[in-house]
Enzyme design. Structure first.
Site, PDB file in Angstrom:
ATOM      1  NE  ARG A  54      17.118  -6.531 -10.007  1.00 21.27           N
ATOM      2  CZ  ARG A  54      18.399  -6.884 -10.122  1.00 21.27           C
ATOM      3  NH1 ARG A  54      18.836  -7.361 -11.243  1.00 21.27           N
ATOM      4  NH2 ARG A  54      19.236  -6.768  -9.113  1.00 21.27           N
ATOM      5  CB  THR A  55      14.021  -0.529  -7.918  1.00 23.06           C
ATOM      6  OG1 THR A  55      13.825  -1.894  -7.508  1.00 23.06           O
ATOM      7  CG2 THR A  55      12.796   0.279  -7.574  1.00 23.06           C
ATOM      8  CE  LYS A  83      27.731  18.705   2.892  1.00 24.08           C
ATOM      9  NZ  LYS A  83      27.183  19.739   2.001  1.00 24.08           N
ATOM     10  NE  ARG A 104      15.343  -0.311  -3.187  1.00 23.67           N
ATOM     11  CZ  ARG A 104      15.604  -1.379  -3.946  1.00 23.67           C
ATOM     12  NH1 ARG A 104      16.836  -1.855  -4.032  1.00 23.67           N
ATOM     13  NH2 ARG A 104      14.637  -1.973  -4.608  1.00 23.67           N
ATOM     14  CG  HIS A 132      10.112  -3.547  -3.568  1.00 22.02           C
ATOM     15  ND1 HIS A 132       9.904  -2.495  -4.447  1.00 22.02           N
ATOM     16  CD2 HIS A 132      11.320  -4.078  -3.899  1.00 22.02           C
ATOM     17  CE1 HIS A 132      10.949  -2.413  -5.270  1.00 22.02           C
ATOM     18  NE2 HIS A 132      11.815  -3.358  -4.965  1.00 22.02           N
TER      19      HIS A 132
HETATM   20  N1   CP Z   1      14.052  -6.256  -7.409  1.00 20.63           N
HETATM   21  C1   CP Z   1      14.771  -5.234  -6.919  1.00 20.63           C
HETATM   22  O1   CP Z   1      14.304  -4.456  -6.077  1.00 20.63           O
HETATM   23  O2   CP Z   1      16.037  -5.148  -7.417  1.00 20.63           O
HETATM   24  P1   CP Z   1      17.072  -3.993  -7.080  1.00 20.63           P
HETATM   25  O3   CP Z   1      17.433  -4.142  -5.608  1.00 20.63           O
HETATM   26  O4   CP Z   1      18.249  -4.222  -7.984  1.00 20.63           O
HETATM   27  O5   CP Z   1      16.390  -2.679  -7.310  1.00 20.63           O
END
Ligand code: CP
Length: 311
Positions: A54-55, A83, A104, A132
């Site tokens: 999603r993100t 590496k 992320r 988040h």
């Molecule tokens: N909600 C969320 O962070 O989903 P993903 O891990 O799929 O990005």
């Protein structure tokens, strides 16, 4: 507005409200009903060192729907991280290639580190068990869409409150809007003490319990979370709590009519599919709202005004 979005502390309540207003205006563009090339010529770096659906995809959708483009790190195993390239060096490259970056990373604090290394804006797409905040923006948008306000709601957060970064960011934001928070988890997965202390010091009203069914009748929002298997130091500890909360349609008989159920997704078994067809389920709309929330955020960080907005 700060250069980066690392935690919800980077946004004032006014900035949050303004972003949610902007997100509302961007709904037709997010749905593809209107072409609004506000970010034409801009390039987003999607730097995902941990799995995401999603993100990553909603950042990409948001940028492309607004006429911009995206470069992805791709599979970490195919990158020069294998590496031994440091995050600092990688982000210094990205700083030159792109106009804005979503990151992320499995390490808590990585987004702040990247923000300090770069002159472009860094948007924290999840740093370990830390924060988040872009998820929080879409969560807040979904809650405001349902109730027309954020203030004074009763929100129950359920499941893995220890490792779940979504609830760390969301609890901070909701407390600032005077929401009453109920933290529901087994003791092994309780909300970190420092977060509870911080929220309490700022006047938040908090209840801690293990009883999900008992909390349903009073809740306006039930925010379910997945047990974060990947963050457990050992598999046996995970097995003890796996599947501990499973919400099914039968459990919702005593819920308020307008109560909504959210989940950042992916789900494993915390919400039975029979909940999906109830009036309470909002998690797929919530996932869609990731597009408008991230559109609004990127426009704001890149200094691009939205038609009908404040600036
Ligand atoms: N909600 C969320 O962070 O989903 P993903 O891990 O799929 O990005």
């Amino acid at each position: 507005m700060n250069k980066d979005l690392i935690t919800m502390d980077d946004l004032t309540n006014e900035e949050i409200s303004s972003l949610l207003d902007d997100a509302d205006r961007l709904l037709p563009a997010a749905r593809g009903e209107e072409y609004l090339p506000l970010l034409q010529g801009k390039l987003l770096a999607n730097m995902f060192f941990e799995p995401s659906t999603r993100t990553r995809m909603s950042f990409e959708t948001a940028m492309k729907r607004l006429g911009g483009d995206v470069v992805n790190l791709g599979d970490v195993k195919s990158s020069s991280a294998v590496k031994g390239e440091t995050l600092y060096d990688t982000m210094r490259m990205v700083d030159g290639y792109c106009d804005i970056a979503a990151l992320r990373h499995p390490r808590q604090g990585a987004a702040q580190y990247a923000g300090d290394a770069c002159s472009i804006s860094i948007m924290n797409g999840g740093d370990g068990a830390g924060h988040h905040p872009t998820q929080t923006l879409l969560d807040l948008f979904t809650i405001r869409q349902a109730f027309g306000r954020l203030d004074g709601l009763k929100v129950a957060m359920v499941g893995d409150l220890r490792y779940g970064r979504t609830v760390h960011s969301l609890s901070h934001a909701l407390a600032r809007f005077d929401c009453e928070l109920t933290f529901i988890s087994p003791s092994q997965l309780s909300m970190p003490e420092e977060i509870i202390e911080d929220l309490t010091a700022n006047g938040a009203k908090i209840t801690v319990t293990e009883d999900l069914l008992g909390a349903i009748p009073d809740a306006d929002v039930i925010y379910m979370t997945r047990i974060q298997k990947e963050r457990f130091p050992d598999e046996d500890e995970y097995t003890k709590v796996a599947g501990i909360y499973k919400l099914s349609a039968d459990d919702l008989a005593g819920a308020k009519g307008e109560m909504i159920i959210l989940h950042p997704l992916p789900r494993v078994d915390e919400i039975h599919p029979d909940v999906d067809v109830t009036r309470h389920a909002r998690y797929f709309e919530q996932a869609f709202n990731g597009v408008v929330a991230r559109m609004a955020l990127m426009c704001k960080l890149l200094g691009v005004g939205i038609p009908g907005g404040d600036d």
